[in-house]
Design a protein around this motif. Structure first.
Motif, PDB file in Angstrom:
ATOM      1  N   ASN A  51      -6.123   0.265  -1.521  1.00 43.27           N
ATOM      2  CA  ASN A  51      -6.061  -0.965  -0.736  1.00 43.27           C
ATOM      3  C   ASN A  51      -5.251  -0.755   0.550  1.00 43.27           C
ATOM      4  N   ASN A  52      -5.364  -1.726   1.441  1.00 47.02           N
ATOM      5  CA  ASN A  52      -4.599  -1.687   2.704  1.00 47.02           C
ATOM      6  C   ASN A  52      -4.838  -0.374   3.441  1.00 47.02           C
ATOM      7  N   PHE A  53      -6.104  -0.005   3.580  1.00 45.30           N
ATOM      8  CA  PHE A  53      -6.524   1.199   4.307  1.00 45.30           C
ATOM      9  C   PHE A  53      -5.934   2.480   3.706  1.00 45.30           C
ATOM     10  N   GLY A  54      -5.769   2.481   2.395  1.00 45.56           N
ATOM     11  CA  GLY A  54      -5.248   3.658   1.726  1.00 45.56           C
ATOM     12  C   GLY A  54      -3.741   3.728   1.682  1.00 45.56           C
ATOM     13  N   ARG A  55      -3.075   2.717   2.224  1.00 50.00           N
ATOM     14  CA  ARG A  55      -1.620   2.684   2.151  1.00 50.00           C
ATOM     15  C   ARG A  55      -1.218   1.920   0.888  1.00 50.00           C
ATOM     16  N   SER A  56       0.026   1.502   0.819  1.00 49.30           N
ATOM     17  CA  SER A  56       0.503   0.739  -0.330  1.00 49.30           C
ATOM     18  C   SER A  56       0.584  -0.738   0.037  1.00 49.30           C
ATOM     19  N   ALA A  57       0.992  -1.547  -0.939  1.00 48.91           N
ATOM     20  CA  ALA A  57       1.178  -2.977  -0.699  1.00 48.91           C
ATOM     21  C   ALA A  57       2.500  -3.263   0.009  1.00 48.91           C
ATOM     22  N   TYR A  58       3.337  -2.239   0.188  1.00 48.97           N
ATOM     23  CA  TYR A  58       4.705  -2.474   0.655  1.00 48.97           C
ATOM     24  C   TYR A  58       4.749  -3.227   1.987  1.00 48.97           C
ATOM     25  N   ASP A  59       3.977  -2.767   2.975  1.00 50.78           N
ATOM     26  CA  ASP A  59       4.066  -3.410   4.289  1.00 50.78           C
ATOM     27  C   ASP A  59       3.277  -4.707   4.368  1.00 50.78           C
ATOM     28  N   LEU A  60       2.609  -5.096   3.261  1.00 46.91           N
ATOM     29  CA  LEU A  60       1.927  -6.389   3.211  1.00 46.91           C
ATOM     30  C   LEU A  60       2.824  -7.494   2.661  1.00 46.91           C
ATOM     31  N   LEU A  61       3.940  -7.106   2.023  1.00 51.89           N
ATOM     32  CA  LEU A  61       4.848  -8.089   1.443  1.00 51.89           C
ATOM     33  C   LEU A  61       5.686  -8.730   2.546  1.00 51.89           C
ATOM     34  N   PRO A  62       6.074  -9.999   2.370  1.00 51.54           N
ATOM     35  CA  PRO A  62       6.845 -10.692   3.412  1.00 51.54           C
ATOM     36  C   PRO A  62       8.122  -9.938   3.784  1.00 51.54           C
TER      37      PRO A  62
END
Length: 346
Positions: free
Chosen positions: A190-201
């Motif tokens: 997900n997130n272009f192969g990255r992690s969810a980390y930079d999607l969190l607030p």
């Protein structure tokens, strides 16, 4: 007599051969096909030759391999966190995070949170993530409690849904929140192969921690924690971290040098997803760009088996429940594999 699919003696791939029959395989969690990727295997073998098979010395020893620190720096950069910690398994990473940080406030679990994150057995929660989010927001903002620990998956991979944590931006600024998110099925995909980390607030009153198994899309038997430098240093000073043997150094070596492999396989996976989506009807449920496809048909696995196609099928939530039937794609699938599957499910 049906073949025994519980004692397979070969590596998983897009095909499995049993009793002289070859089956197309659409299951598992090797989303990027890493276990059968020749370039990655060459890197891993190079790592074995350089570092040996394993390392039974804890990270607190006075003599250590530097490869783990190198891999943690690479992971932090690749997955957009300030710092990172690599440990022997995803389960240990999750337990290390929740046991260390659960004392920071009142603990709330999201529905369907993976058992690796449990402090004790969790009661069944049939709410949707959206309903839980709205009720949690109201609970926190109306409570006198100032410190909270929220624990959740980044997504539901069984009933495919990628969770949106944007609701946390509405939490009152005087509330302090520790957010622990398990991204085992999303990291690398997900997130272009990255992690969810930079999607969190990203705000001052929220401490973000992402834990993940690296054994799925990333193909490495290890666990990963992404967090701030201060938080990673705190976790590295625990008995759980210092008392455990690390993951195999060869895996860390392969992970460091596999950026181009991961990117190439991610792009192929996205092509496979788009190709299959074009052949699906409205019976199928899926999350955008994620390679799992759910259908509410308790017999489709047996129908496909007659055409030598294996999909993911197991009872859930209990052994007496009806099976969850899903197609799971990988980058190792070829267009011909997907066309045969599409013809069978049409």
């Amino acid at each position: 007599m049906s073949p025994d699919f519980t004692s397979i003696d070969q590596p998983f791939s897009n095909q499995i051969s049993i009793d002289g029959k070859t089956y197309l395989y659409f299951g598992g969690t090797a989303y990027l096909g890493i276990p059968q990727n020749r370039e990655f295997l060459e890197l891993y073998l190079k790592g074995i030759k350089k570092y040996g098979l394993n390392n039974g010395t804890s990270r607190s020893n006075n003599i250590q391999l530097g490869i783990y620190n190198d891999a943690e720096q690479v992971a932090a950069g690749r997955f957009k966190s300030e710092s990172a910690l690599i440990i022997s398994s995803g389960y240990l990473a999750a337990q290390l995070a929740v046991k260390t940080l659960s004392q920071k406030g009142k603990v709330l679990y999201a529905p369907a949170t993976h058992p690796a994150l449990w402090l004790k057995n969790q009661e069944s929660d049939s709410r949707s993530f959206t309903a839980w989010a709205l009720q949690t927001l109201q609970l926190i903002n109306t409570s006198d409690e100032k410190n909270w620990v929220l624990i959740s998956n980044s997504m539901n991979n069984l009933f495919p849904e990628i969770y949106d944590f944007g609701f946390l931006k509405q939490i009152d600024q005087d509330k302090k929140l520790t957010l622990i998110v398990d991204d085992s099925h999303g990291i690398g995909v997900n997130n272009f192969g990255r992690s969810a980390y930079d999607l969190l607030p990203q705000q001052e009153n929220i401490e973000r921690i992402v834990v993940a198994s690296m054994a799925k899309a990333l193909g490495v038997d290890a666990g990963l924690i992404l967090a701030s430098k201060e938080m990673i240093n705190k976790l590295k000073n625990t008995n759980e971290f210092n008392g455990a043997s690390p993951s195999a150094a060869a895996g860390a070596y392969a992970f460091i040098h596999a950026a181009e492999i991961y990117q190439k396989e991610w792009e192929k996976l996205q092509q496979n997803i788009s190709f299959l989506v074009d052949h699906l009807d409205s019976r199928w449920n899926f999350a955008p760009n994620f390679p799992a496809f759910l259908i509410h048909d308790s017999e489709i696995d047996q129908k496909l088996l007659k055409q030598n196609i294996l999909i993911s099928s197991f009872p859930y939530p209990t052994q007496n429940s009806k099976p969850i039937n899903r197609i799971v794609l990988s980058s190792w699938h070829q267009e011909a594999d997907i066309l045969k599957l599409a013809s069978a499910i049409a």
